[in-house]
Design a protein around this motif. Structure first.
Motif, PDB file in Angstrom:
ATOM      1  N   PRO A  30     -14.318 -36.085  36.777  1.00 34.06           N
ATOM      2  CA  PRO A  30     -15.451 -35.251  37.217  1.00 34.06           C
ATOM      3  C   PRO A  30     -15.569 -34.024  36.335  1.00 34.06           C
ATOM      4  O   PRO A  30     -14.603 -33.295  36.145  1.00 34.06           O
ATOM      5  N   PRO A  31     -16.746 -33.809  35.776  1.00 35.80           N
ATOM      6  CA  PRO A  31     -16.867 -32.740  34.782  1.00 35.80           C
ATOM      7  C   PRO A  31     -17.242 -31.396  35.379  1.00 35.80           C
ATOM      8  O   PRO A  31     -17.788 -31.306  36.470  1.00 35.80           O
ATOM      9  N   TYR A  32     -16.934 -30.377  34.635  1.00 41.96           N
ATOM     10  CA  TYR A  32     -17.574 -29.085  34.819  1.00 41.96           C
ATOM     11  C   TYR A  32     -18.581 -28.946  33.669  1.00 41.96           C
ATOM     12  O   TYR A  32     -18.266 -29.260  32.529  1.00 41.96           O
ATOM     13  N   LEU A  33     -19.768 -28.462  33.987  1.00 42.68           N
ATOM     14  CA  LEU A  33     -20.846 -28.414  33.001  1.00 42.68           C
ATOM     15  C   LEU A  33     -21.406 -27.011  32.889  1.00 42.68           C
ATOM     16  O   LEU A  33     -21.495 -26.290  33.882  1.00 42.68           O
ATOM     17  N   PHE A  34     -21.780 -26.645  31.702  1.00 49.05           N
ATOM     18  CA  PHE A  34     -22.240 -25.294  31.417  1.00 49.05           C
ATOM     19  C   PHE A  34     -23.463 -25.350  30.502  1.00 49.05           C
ATOM     20  O   PHE A  34     -23.588 -26.245  29.670  1.00 49.05           O
ATOM     21  N   SER A  94     -16.508 -29.391  30.322  1.00 43.19           N
ATOM     22  CA  SER A  94     -15.085 -29.093  30.361  1.00 43.19           C
ATOM     23  C   SER A  94     -14.446 -30.004  31.391  1.00 43.19           C
ATOM     24  O   SER A  94     -15.064 -30.344  32.394  1.00 43.19           O
ATOM     25  N   GLY A  95     -13.210 -30.383  31.150  1.00 46.36           N
ATOM     26  CA  GLY A  95     -12.531 -31.209  32.122  1.00 46.36           C
ATOM     27  C   GLY A  95     -11.966 -30.394  33.261  1.00 46.36           C
ATOM     28  O   GLY A  95     -11.911 -29.176  33.199  1.00 46.36           O
ATOM     29  N   THR A  96     -11.532 -31.075  34.293  1.00 40.15           N
ATOM     30  CA  THR A  96     -10.873 -30.393  35.408  1.00 40.15           C
ATOM     31  C   THR A  96      -9.419 -30.131  35.038  1.00 40.15           C
ATOM     32  O   THR A  96      -8.914 -30.582  34.030  1.00 40.15           O
ATOM     33  N   GLY A  97      -8.742 -29.399  35.869  1.00 37.75           N
ATOM     34  CA  GLY A  97      -7.342 -29.111  35.605  1.00 37.75           C
ATOM     35  C   GLY A  97      -7.174 -28.026  34.574  1.00 37.75           C
ATOM     36  O   GLY A  97      -8.077 -27.246  34.294  1.00 37.75           O
ATOM     37  N   ALA A  98      -6.011 -27.999  33.991  1.00 40.96           N
ATOM     38  CA  ALA A  98      -5.672 -26.901  33.095  1.00 40.96           C
ATOM     39  C   ALA A  98      -6.378 -26.992  31.756  1.00 40.96           C
ATOM     40  O   ALA A  98      -6.525 -25.993  31.058  1.00 40.96           O
TER      41      ALA A  98
ATOM     42  N   ARG B  98      -7.218 -19.694  34.082  1.00 41.29           N
ATOM     43  CA  ARG B  98      -7.273 -21.004  33.434  1.00 41.29           C
ATOM     44  C   ARG B  98      -7.985 -21.982  34.347  1.00 41.29           C
ATOM     45  O   ARG B  98      -8.062 -21.804  35.550  1.00 41.29           O
ATOM     46  N   GLY B  99      -8.505 -23.007  33.755  1.00 43.48           N
ATOM     47  CA  GLY B  99      -9.163 -24.032  34.555  1.00 43.48           C
ATOM     48  C   GLY B  99     -10.519 -24.345  33.990  1.00 43.48           C
ATOM     49  O   GLY B  99     -11.224 -23.469  33.498  1.00 43.48           O
ATOM     50  N   GLY B 100     -10.901 -25.622  34.053  1.00 39.29           N
ATOM     51  CA  GLY B 100     -12.158 -26.035  33.462  1.00 39.29           C
ATOM     52  C   GLY B 100     -13.373 -25.428  34.104  1.00 39.29           C
ATOM     53  O   GLY B 100     -14.436 -25.394  33.505  1.00 39.29           O
ATOM     54  N   ASN B 101     -13.245 -24.925  35.333  1.00 38.33           N
ATOM     55  CA  ASN B 101     -14.411 -24.365  35.996  1.00 38.33           C
ATOM     56  C   ASN B 101     -14.593 -22.881  35.714  1.00 38.33           C
ATOM     57  O   ASN B 101     -15.515 -22.263  36.208  1.00 38.33           O
ATOM     58  N   GLN B 102     -13.720 -22.323  34.895  1.00 39.91           N
ATOM     59  CA  GLN B 102     -13.811 -20.899  34.622  1.00 39.91           C
ATOM     60  C   GLN B 102     -14.690 -20.640  33.407  1.00 39.91           C
ATOM     61  O   GLN B 102     -14.514 -21.265  32.359  1.00 39.91           O
TER      62      GLN B 102
END
Lengths: 114, 115
Positions: A30-34, A94-98, B98-102
């Protein structure tokens, strides 16, 4: 691996017209999108982001984008273009997680005609 | 609003010379990044940095590149022996956590021209 496709390199609209900038993504998670905007001689400024809450996301300057999982799309819209919207627009995933690196599309230049 | 600052705005260097690009991230941010954009191409990830260590690097970030946080405010990118193909706009970015949602906050970039 993640990727973003922004079809076309240039969109031209009249002032007051609808702005539609397309973005399709590919992601195994599941992506994060910007969406980022770049004005001439400036850096990248965050317009809005999708982080798995509401699928319709509102951003700055009257822009919004809708996440559609079935279409793997995250298109950017604005009901009425203004001359000051002329800039380059980048979609990024961007991916999820670190792992938080951004993968960008090639960008679309928006021109606004008076 | 706090911002990421980059210096210089434009750097012209002879091929083979070393160059250092400087960035001051937003003061309470802990995660730092370098990206580059070759003219007419996509913005590409180079490296991420946290707690004085590289977190991730791309295949572009070879032995000619290094990053450093020499003090509490600066974050630098060094290219040891520049090549013509290193000519690009280099962007520094930072994020609070940190984190993809940031969201990552970007500087205005340094245009590097290799002659």
């Amino acid at each position: 691996a993640q990727s973003v496709t922004q079809l076309g390199s240039h969109v031209s609209v009249s002032e007051g017209a609808l702005v539609l900038l397309r973005c399709n993504y590919s992601s195994s998670v599941p992506p994060y999108l910007f969406w980022y905007v770049q004005y001439p001689n400036q850096g990248l400024q965050l317009l809005l982001k999708y982080t798995s809450a509401a699928t319709l996301v509102k951003g700055i300057n009257g822009f919004e984008a809708e996440f559609k999982k079935s279409e793997t799309s995250f298109h950017l819209t604005k009901p009425s273009a203004h001359m000051s919207d002329a800039a380059e627009y980048f979609c990024a995933v961007s991916g999820t997680g670190a792992n938080s690196k951004l993968t960008f599309g090639k960008g679309i230049t928006l021109s606004v005609r008076p | 609003e706090p911002e990421v600052t980059q210096t210089p705005s434009h750097q012209v260097t002879q091929m083979g010379q070393e160059v250092i690009l400087r960035c001051v991230p937003i003061s309470n941010h802990l995660y730092f990044y370098w990206y580059r954009q070759i003219l007419g191409q996509k913005v590409e990830f180079l490296v991420s940095f946290y707690n004085n260590e590289i977190s991730e690097k791309s295949e572009i970030f070879d032995d000619q590149f290094s990053v450093e946080r020499p003090d509490g405010s600066n974050f630098t990118l060094k290219i040891r022996s520049t090549k013509l193909e290193d000519s690009a706009m280099y962007f520094c970015a930072s994020s609070e956590v940190r984190g993809g949602n940031q969201p990552q906050h970007f500087g205005d970039g340094t245009r590097l021209s290799i002659l």
